[in-house]
Scaffold this motif. Sequence first.
Motif, PDB file in Angstrom:
ATOM      1  N   ALA A 217      61.106  56.304  55.667  1.00 25.61           N
ATOM      2  CA  ALA A 217      62.044  57.046  54.814  1.00 25.61           C
ATOM      3  C   ALA A 217      61.290  57.683  53.649  1.00 25.61           C
ATOM      4  N   CYS A 221      61.099  60.752  56.765  1.00 24.18           N
ATOM      5  CA  CYS A 221      61.631  60.679  58.121  1.00 24.18           C
ATOM      6  C   CYS A 221      63.138  60.430  58.064  1.00 24.18           C
ATOM      7  N   ARG A 222      63.911  61.183  58.843  1.00 23.04           N
ATOM      8  CA  ARG A 222      65.357  60.997  58.835  1.00 23.04           C
ATOM      9  C   ARG A 222      65.719  59.726  59.608  1.00 23.04           C
ATOM     10  N   LYS A 225      65.729  59.800  63.416  1.00 21.72           N
ATOM     11  CA  LYS A 225      64.390  59.885  63.987  1.00 21.72           C
ATOM     12  C   LYS A 225      63.667  58.543  63.848  1.00 21.72           C
TER      13      LYS A 225
ATOM     14  N   MET B   1      73.280  59.710  53.976  1.00 26.15           N
ATOM     15  CA  MET B   1      72.732  59.491  55.314  1.00 26.15           C
ATOM     16  C   MET B   1      72.912  58.049  55.739  1.00 26.15           C
TER      17      MET B   1
END
Lengths: 314, 283
Positions: A217, A221-222, A225, B1
């Motif tokens: 992270a 990086c998402r 993914k 997120m």
Amino acid sequence: MNSVAGTGLARAVGRLRGSGRSAIGRWFVIAVPYFWLALFFLVPFLIVLKIAFSNIQLSMPPVEPIVTWAGDKVFQLRLHFSNFTFVFGDDLYRAAFLNSLQVAGISTLFALLIGYPMAYGIARAPGTWRNILFLLVVLPFFTSFLLRVYAWMGLLGRNGPINGVLLKLGIVAEPLQLLQTDFAVYLGMVYSYLPFMVLPLYTAIEKLDLTLLEAAADLGCRPTKAFFKITLPLTKEGVFAGCLLVFIPAVGEYVIPALLGGPDTLMIGRVVWDEFFGNRDWPVASALAIVLLVILAGFVLLLQKVQAREKEAA
Amino acid sequence: MTGRRSFFVLSAMVFGFAFLYLPILSMIVYSFNASRLVTVWDSAHSPTLAWYVELFHNDQVLDAARLSFRIAAVNATGAVILGTLAAFALERYTRFRGRTLFGLLTTAPMVLPEVITGLSLLLLFVALDQAVGWPSGRDATTITIAHMTFSLAYVVVVVQSRLATVDRSLEEAAMDLGARPWKVFFVITLPLIAPAIASGWVLAFILSWDDIVITSFVSGPGSTTLPQLVFSKVRLGVSPDINALATILVLIVSVGVAILGVYMMRRDRRRARDAQAAFAVIP
């Protein structure tokens, strides 16, 4: 001098006696369970193999002996391959094998899709919750398998609650035929074997080092993914174990297709059962069992090979 | 997120647990339904305990339950003895002739389809009966033997993993002090692996109590276990007294698991407290 030698000798004798006794103990510890398993597990297989090569006859037991006394010091060994050619030649058996593999495969996939997020959620839950959720997964495992399958008979029935809700909401005009369908078999399989999938996944996910995800992270990086690049590859062992634990018993399953499936739901466990109890054709039932065993052993070996290769690559 | 992801995980968990528990809950609810048509709710006379009363007056059910309990208890005890011996052999004696085969024999019953295990054991019993006249016919004994054979595999897994964590130096110290191997086992090793043996016993008991496929192959006309009785009944369709029976069984297991849960939580809390106390000492 003499007394020293005497004590030395006594000690040596004592040690010898002691080791003799522990050798007997060792022999006992190994031999007792070994004998049991050889008699009640290994020998039965050899008998199945023998009967698979013999012919059916009208007596008890309903099989011809494969070794006969032909007189004049000659034993005759007669192996009939007809059962195997029959099993492989018959469309019904081939369809049963293929259908079993398909049902088990698709059920395993769905169990994985439902089980992985569950295992993930349990492993990431705070302390007390984690224990409670873990026990909630274990609990169905300890309640009767038969009764849990039976519960679906009530739910899926013509007058059952599922049809009741659908009717009330006006989604369907008349009750759906849910029971005795392939759909019910899939549902029963996923339901019954879900805990077997969740438990190994949970163990694998719990061991995962969280700092790896934080590092990913931090490097931008998402999460999605990171999941496919880090979490999933590192928990692969759990995925393998879970799939094996669901797939293998599902292929030979008898109770679920018998209770939830229709008369035309062909599964190999049910076919073996019917050949044995219904047709009393022991040789064909034995031949089917042998073929099923070879297929399953093949799957296990294949998976082990894949795992070994992965380990080598790592 | 992360918010979106945890929402996904949360809804997956809600769905998963609802999927696991709704069928069981519906069975419990319908066990109090007065109507003989199990799934049609008779609101005039429900809830009722009629099916529970009927269950406890049904001699067939009670006899089958008694038989199942006896078989399960004998099986669990036998499986624990054989399984502990086998686990000990596999864990402590790394080299003996036929060890690979032995390892295979102890794990194979777990992955083998029950239909095959049942079929092969029945064929063995028939062959033995012909050859040596034992066992004459099939009854509780043959069922128990069959159950022990497959449940001992599970005991081996549980006990062996516990044995692997036992500190060998304790056993060696006892040996150095002159204790005989058997005494070392009973005084040192056995108490250390006792929790694993206890869970192995419970596991073996439940596997036997629940088994239907293998039992059907190796049972005789005079020995009908509870799962066999239930199976022959539910094959004909849903029946209200089976719902009552299921509710009782689920209740017993839930209480057992709840006790286990409280024990686990207490242990965790005590550990956390001990850790805190330990850190508090450090200035």
